[in-house]
Design a protein around this motif. Structure first.
Motif, PDB file in Angstrom:
ATOM      1  N   GLN A  80      15.496  -4.574  18.226  1.00 55.18           N
ATOM      2  CA  GLN A  80      14.114  -4.995  18.020  1.00 55.18           C
ATOM      3  C   GLN A  80      13.585  -4.413  16.712  1.00 55.18           C
ATOM      4  O   GLN A  80      13.539  -3.196  16.530  1.00 55.18           O
ATOM      5  N   THR A 103       6.175 -12.631  13.259  1.00 54.57           N
ATOM      6  CA  THR A 103       6.233 -12.379  14.698  1.00 54.57           C
ATOM      7  C   THR A 103       6.055 -13.702  15.432  1.00 54.57           C
ATOM      8  O   THR A 103       5.118 -14.448  15.152  1.00 54.57           O
ATOM      9  N   ASP A 221       9.731 -10.135  14.517  1.00 51.37           N
ATOM     10  CA  ASP A 221      10.929 -10.899  14.868  1.00 51.37           C
ATOM     11  C   ASP A 221      11.785 -11.273  13.677  1.00 51.37           C
ATOM     12  O   ASP A 221      12.944 -11.671  13.843  1.00 51.37           O
TER      13      ASP A 221
END
Length: 412
Positions: A80, A103, A221
């Motif tokens: 992550q 994100t 992300d």
């Protein structure tokens, strides 16, 4: 000069079929070269259109699942990324012009006055659309630093989302929409044709607003970046991936824990492909032109042989070698220039007609778009053809200039 032209036209009329066939060879060579260049350009436009609205040097780094055990940690571990990765990359690696996080919330419902549309909702800083600078905004504007700093509830939406929510005559900018039941004001409408236009089904909001409304903390992300001009993008990509792997305990040889995509790689491959196609096109086109030029040279040799007696008489009457050479060269130049110009005009005209027909019919051929030819290249090709045509007639003309009156009188 005028008398010389009259003489040349008289000679050409006396040999109509031969002149016509010679001119056709030159015409066909130019015509085919223009068509080949135009269709090659159409292929290039079509392939580049498949790249979408993206610049050709961006890099994306995104997480995955580890495939190699490392430092006591097993494989299959989900990595992550977070905002601290952005800070570390900005602080430790040089050569980065633009750096942005992204994100992804995922699919959500966007609502306006009873109309709904599903869209991919993402949070971004203002640098994101600086990286994707080629994405056009049909209405409104991009996100700016004030949107981020003041945590504004605004959104920029793709054209597909706008078409589903708003009538055609309505400007979406300034309208209030609901993004997963949260009221936000539309700041801009963009069209991203990447991924066959599906990237226009997205809604972007400031990353600060995203974290406040939807949570997620410092999670991100994907990391987007562009190298500085002149910097090696592939070396930069390697450094960013290595740093990110170290920060998250991913083995250096692990290909799945931290992934990356460098747009420069497919762009370089495509450019290499089109260089090869252009070389092939010019090889075929110039080969066709050469056949026409050889035809001109042969015709000039025959012309000199047929007019040997005439040339000798003219020399006996005082004609200089320069006069004889210039007359013969002017003949080859006229045939080459006129036939080449007609081939150029008809070739460009046919390409424009094909392009107009495709646009009018709304046809979208895969990997083919707007066949066209660079005007400068076309004119250069024509000038080259005329120059080579002059050279083709030079050897026979010089041979004619050396004929003596005595030799000419013996000619049959």
């Amino acid at each position: 000069m005028f008398d010389g032209l009259q003489e040349i036209f008289f000679t050409l009329r006396q040999n109509k079929l031969r002149t016509l066939l010679t001119a056709f060879g030159v015409f066909w060579g130019v015509f085919m070269l223009i068509l080949l260049l135009g269709f090659g350009r159409g292929m290039q436009n079509g392939v580049l259109n498949e790249f979408g609205s993206d610049v050709l040097d961006f890099i994306i780094v995104f997480p995955g699942d580890t495939s190699v055990a490392y430092h006591g940690m097993g494989l299959g571990r989900r990595i992550q990324l977070d905002q601290r990765d952005i800070e570390a990359i900005s602080r430790q690696i040089r050569g980065i012009r633009l750096l942005s996080a992204e994100t992804v919330l995922g699919s959500g419902t966007i609502t306006y006055q009873g109309k709904n549309s599903n869209a991919d909702i993402r949070g971004i800083p203002d640098e994101y659309f600086k990286i994707k600078e080629d994405v056009p905004f049909n209405f409104g504007r991009r996100l700016d630093p004030l949107d981020i700093g003041e945590i504004r509830k605004i959104a920029v939406i793709g054209t597909t989302v706008a078409e589903r929510l708003f009538p055609k005559d309505v400007n979406p900018v300034g309208k209030d929409i609901r993004v997963k039941d949260v009221v936000m004001k539309v700041a801009g409408v963009f069209y991203d044709r990447s991924n066959q236009g599906r990237n226009s089904e997205r809604v972007f909001i400031p990353d600060t607003s995203y974290r406040k409304i939807f949570g997620g903390g410092e999670r991100i992300d994907a990391i987007w970046l562009r190298p500085e001009r002149g910097a090696d993008g592939f070396e930069l990509e390697t450094k960013v991936v290595e740093l990110t792997k170290r920060r998250h305990g991913v083995a250096p040889e692990d290909k799945r824990g931290i992934n990356s995509f460098n747009m420069a790689l497919p762009a370089r491959n495509i450019n290499g492909l089109f260089i090869g196609i252009k070389v092939f096109i010019w090889f075929v086109g110039l080969g066709t032109l050469t056949a026409g030029i050889v035809g001109i040279s042969n015709i000039m040799i025959i012309t000199v042989k047929e007019r040997t007696r005439e040339i000798g008489i003219r020399k006996a009457l005082g004609a200089t070698p320069f006069t004889i050479v210039s007359t013969l060269l002017l003949e080859s130049t006229l045939v080459t220039g006129i036939a080449g110009y007609v081939g150029l005009v008809l070739g460009v005209g046919l390409l424009e007609l094909i392009s107009f027909g495709l646009r009018s019919a709304g046809a979208k051929l895969p990997y083919f778009l707007n066949p066209e030819v660079n005007f400068q290249i076309a004119v250069t090709a024509l000038a080259l053809l005329v120059g080579v045509g002059i050279l083709a007639g030079l050897a026979p003309a010089l041979r004619a200039a050396k004929i003596t009156p005595t030799e000419a009188m013996r000619a049959q």
